[in-house]
Scaffold this active site. Structure first.
Site, mmCIF file in Angstrom:
data_model
loop_
_atom_site.group_PDB
_atom_site.id
_atom_site.type_symbol
_atom_site.label_atom_id
_atom_site.label_comp_id
_atom_site.label_asym_id
_atom_site.label_seq_id
_atom_site.Cartn_x
_atom_site.Cartn_y
_atom_site.Cartn_z
ATOM 1 N N ARG A 38 0.805 -1.228 0.000
ATOM 2 C CA ARG A 38 0.000 0.000 0.000
ATOM 3 C C ARG A 38 0.839 1.281 0.000
ATOM 4 O O ARG A 38 0.375 2.334 0.450
ATOM 5 C CB ARG A 38 -0.978 0.040 1.201
ATOM 6 N N ARG A 82 -2.757 6.744 0.184
ATOM 7 C CA ARG A 82 -3.082 7.971 0.908
ATOM 8 C C ARG A 82 -1.997 8.485 1.850
ATOM 9 O O ARG A 82 -2.087 9.608 2.328
ATOM 10 C CB ARG A 82 -4.410 7.787 1.655
ATOM 11 N N ARG A 118 -5.857 12.191 -6.449
ATOM 12 C CA ARG A 118 -7.135 11.562 -6.122
ATOM 13 C C ARG A 118 -8.261 12.586 -5.950
ATOM 14 O O ARG A 118 -9.404 12.348 -6.352
ATOM 15 C CB ARG A 118 -6.882 10.755 -4.845
ATOM 16 N N ASP A 133 -6.386 -2.618 -8.068
ATOM 17 C CA ASP A 133 -7.023 -3.230 -6.911
ATOM 18 C C ASP A 133 -7.289 -4.701 -7.201
ATOM 19 O O ASP A 133 -7.392 -5.095 -8.364
ATOM 20 C CB ASP A 133 -8.329 -2.519 -6.549
ATOM 21 N N TYR A 174 -15.159 -11.669 -1.199
ATOM 22 C CA TYR A 174 -15.821 -10.405 -1.562
ATOM 23 C C TYR A 174 -17.019 -10.645 -2.484
ATOM 24 O O TYR A 174 -18.048 -9.972 -2.380
ATOM 25 C CB TYR A 174 -14.830 -9.450 -2.234
HETATM 26 O O1 CP3 Z 1 0.449 0.405 -3.155
HETATM 27 C C1 CP3 Z 1 -0.091 -0.692 -3.376
HETATM 28 O O2 CP3 Z 1 -0.009 -1.658 -2.584
HETATM 29 C C2 CP3 Z 1 -0.761 -0.903 -4.713
HETATM 30 C C3 CP3 Z 1 -2.131 -0.713 -4.782
HETATM 31 C C4 CP3 Z 1 -3.140 -1.604 -4.066
HETATM 32 C C5 CP3 Z 1 -4.408 -1.120 -3.700
HETATM 33 N N1 CP3 Z 1 -5.169 -2.153 -3.268
HETATM 34 C C6 CP3 Z 1 -4.837 0.276 -3.805
HETATM 35 C C7 CP3 Z 1 -5.956 0.746 -2.982
HETATM 36 C C8 CP3 Z 1 -3.125 -2.962 -3.755
HETATM 37 C C9 CP3 Z 1 -1.987 -3.961 -3.881
HETATM 38 C C10 CP3 Z 1 -4.420 -3.299 -3.261
HETATM 39 C C11 CP3 Z 1 -4.823 -4.667 -2.878
HETATM 40 C C12 CP3 Z 1 -6.071 -4.862 -2.152
HETATM 41 N N2 CP3 Z 1 -7.283 -4.257 -2.338
HETATM 42 C C13 CP3 Z 1 -6.229 -5.842 -1.145
HETATM 43 C C14 CP3 Z 1 -5.175 -6.811 -0.688
HETATM 44 C C15 CP3 Z 1 -4.219 -6.192 0.239
HETATM 45 C C16 CP3 Z 1 -4.762 -6.036 1.646
HETATM 46 O O3 CP3 Z 1 -4.852 -4.888 2.077
HETATM 47 O O4 CP3 Z 1 -5.019 -7.056 2.283
HETATM 48 C C17 CP3 Z 1 -7.563 -5.772 -0.695
HETATM 49 C C18 CP3 Z 1 -8.203 -6.619 0.395
HETATM 50 C C19 CP3 Z 1 -8.214 -4.773 -1.472
HETATM 51 C C20 CP3 Z 1 -9.639 -4.363 -1.411
HETATM 52 C C21 CP3 Z 1 -9.785 -2.935 -1.022
HETATM 53 N N3 CP3 Z 1 -9.428 -1.876 -1.819
HETATM 54 C C22 CP3 Z 1 -10.311 -2.428 0.186
HETATM 55 C C23 CP3 Z 1 -10.810 -3.264 1.339
HETATM 56 C C24 CP3 Z 1 -10.252 -1.026 0.093
HETATM 57 C C25 CP3 Z 1 -10.820 -0.018 1.061
HETATM 58 C C26 CP3 Z 1 -9.998 0.104 2.271
HETATM 59 C C27 CP3 Z 1 -9.197 1.366 2.251
HETATM 60 O O5 CP3 Z 1 -7.970 1.269 2.486
HETATM 61 O O6 CP3 Z 1 -9.777 2.439 2.012
HETATM 62 C C28 CP3 Z 1 -9.659 -0.702 -1.136
HETATM 63 C C29 CP3 Z 1 -9.373 0.660 -1.655
HETATM 64 C C30 CP3 Z 1 -7.982 0.955 -2.033
HETATM 65 N N4 CP3 Z 1 -7.186 0.158 -2.797
HETATM 66 C C31 CP3 Z 1 -7.254 2.125 -1.697
HETATM 67 C C32 CP3 Z 1 -6.001 2.014 -2.298
HETATM 68 C C33 CP3 Z 1 -4.864 2.996 -2.293
HETATM 69 C C34 CP3 Z 1 -7.824 3.300 -0.907
HETATM 70 C C35 CP3 Z 1 -7.812 4.374 -1.873
HETATM 71 C C36 CP3 Z 1 -8.598 5.583 -1.913
HETATM 72 O O7 CP3 Z 1 -9.710 5.681 -1.377
HETATM 73 O O8 CP3 Z 1 -8.059 6.488 -2.599
#
Ligand code: CP3
Length: 343
Positions: free
Chosen positions: A26, A30, A39, A76, A154
């Protein structure tokens, strides 16, 4: 393109190196003001994911700002369910939401899978190609996918959940249907990751984020075989398996055709090493909350972690960095790894 910094790949191949490579799950997100600025101008998260120029831009931000040893493509895990026919929304401050979920056999049969589904993800391949080009060989580019079980979770649950009890109910009450769904997801992931490797991903990480909510028996039946199938289907690039919370499955994961195993902070480096054996590289595993501490505490914790892993190690957190982590803490973490030398 020749890589200027190939530390991550040398370690993943099992070579001895002067210090471990470092990146953060991640990291593209943010925690970076540059990310928040991009964003803010958009309609939402999905616009960023689906616009290759922007996805490539935020992929490179952490390399510029944090000087990490790898980039991970901004995307994602939920793009796979969507390509299979199950649209998702990313609800601000709440997370993913699927307006339709998988409830019956006919829902599963209607899903598109394999190469047909993967061919709908052109925006991801375009982002990869562009990110690779714009990185100019500075660091390797990591591609990723959710693991089949985590994606099923999911698709059946329809959103995040503490228990994922709807998804687990399917495993207990309709195991044949669960397997049918996992097979379709797996075929899609394989086609998708082959394409990612073709477009320039140097290493692939599989995220089994919800592995830890399964019992050892359920994990062995509904996750392990599919992960192994994926690992053995992308021989072109090294593979990392990160099964969050699934420390009980470590021996099974160690038998997969993967090169790297991600550990979370619920297991010590010592226990991870002894249970995995010397054949795999380990990645992890500082608690992301440690980065709320001051720089000198972080530096000490990093040194202890690197000593405990003692080589064949990729420095990372035990899960994704939390969005409210001070940038100062993130930088102290990265710098402490970069200052370290193996004896
Ligand atoms: O930097 C990185 O790691 C690359 C990008 C990346 C994102 N999601 C961007 C993202 C990666 C590798 C993921 C994987 C992902 N997405 C996982 C597996 C990793 C983990 O955390 O266990 C999962 C379960 C998801 C599903 C997901 N996407 C959720 C549950 C959420 C909401 C939670 C949150 O953090 O807000 C997301 C959104 C998401 N994916 C964001 C980002 C940067 C938040 C972004 C935003 O609102 O701008």
């Amino acid at each position: 393109m020749e890589l200027k910094n190939d530390l991550l790949l040398r370690v993943a191949r099992g070579e001895a190196v002067e210090r471990p490579p470092v990146w953060l799950m991640r990291q593209a997100g943010r925690i970076l003001p540059q990310y928040r600025a991009v964003r803010e101008k958009l309609s939402g998260f999905k616009e960023l994911v689906e616009t290759p120029e922007l996805a490539a831009e935020v992929t490179i931000q952490p390399v510029d700002e944090l000087d990490v040893d790898a980039a991970i493509i901004f995307s994602d895990i939920l793009v796979i369910p969507e390509a299979m026919g199950l649209d998702y929304e990313m609800v601000e401050k709440r997370g993913p939401l699927f307006p339709r979920t998988i409830r019956s056999e006919s829902d599963i049969e209607k899903l598109v899978d394999g190469e047909t589904a993967a061919s709908r993800l052109g925006y991801v391949y375009d982002a990869l190609e562009l990110a690779r080009k714009n990185l100019g060989g500075r660091v390797p580019l990591i591609g990723f996918s959710g693991a089949p079980w985590t994606l099923l979770a999911y698709m059946v649950e329809g959103s995040g959940s503490k228990t994922f009890s709807k998804a687990k109910r399917l495993l207990y009450t309709e195991p044949a249907l669960a397997h049918r769904l996992l097979e379709k997801i797996t075929q899609t992931i394989i086609a998708y990751l082959r394409e990612k490797a073709r477009y320039g991903a140097d290493l692939i990480q599989l995220f089994d984020s919800w592995g830890g909510i399964l019992s050892p028996a359920l994990y062995r039946e509904f996750s392990t075989p599919y992960l192994q199938q994926i690992c053995s289907s992308i021989p072109e690039v090294p593979v990392t398996v990160f099964a969050k919370g699934a420390w009980f499955a470590l021996e099974d994961i160690a038998r997969m055709d993967c090169q790297v195993i991600g550990l979370d902070w619920n297991i010590s480096a010592e226990e991870g090493r002894s249970r995995v054996g010397g054949q795999k590289v380990l990645q992890g595993n500082l608690d992301p909350c440690f980065l709320y501490a001051g720089p000198s505490q972080i530096r000490r914790a990093v040194r202890e972690m690197l000593e405990a892993f003692g080589g064949r190690h990729i420095a990372n957190l035990g899960h994704g960095v939390y969005p409210d982590t001070p940038l100062e803490g993130v930088k102290a973490f990265v710098q402490a790894v970069k200052d370290y030398r193996y004896k």
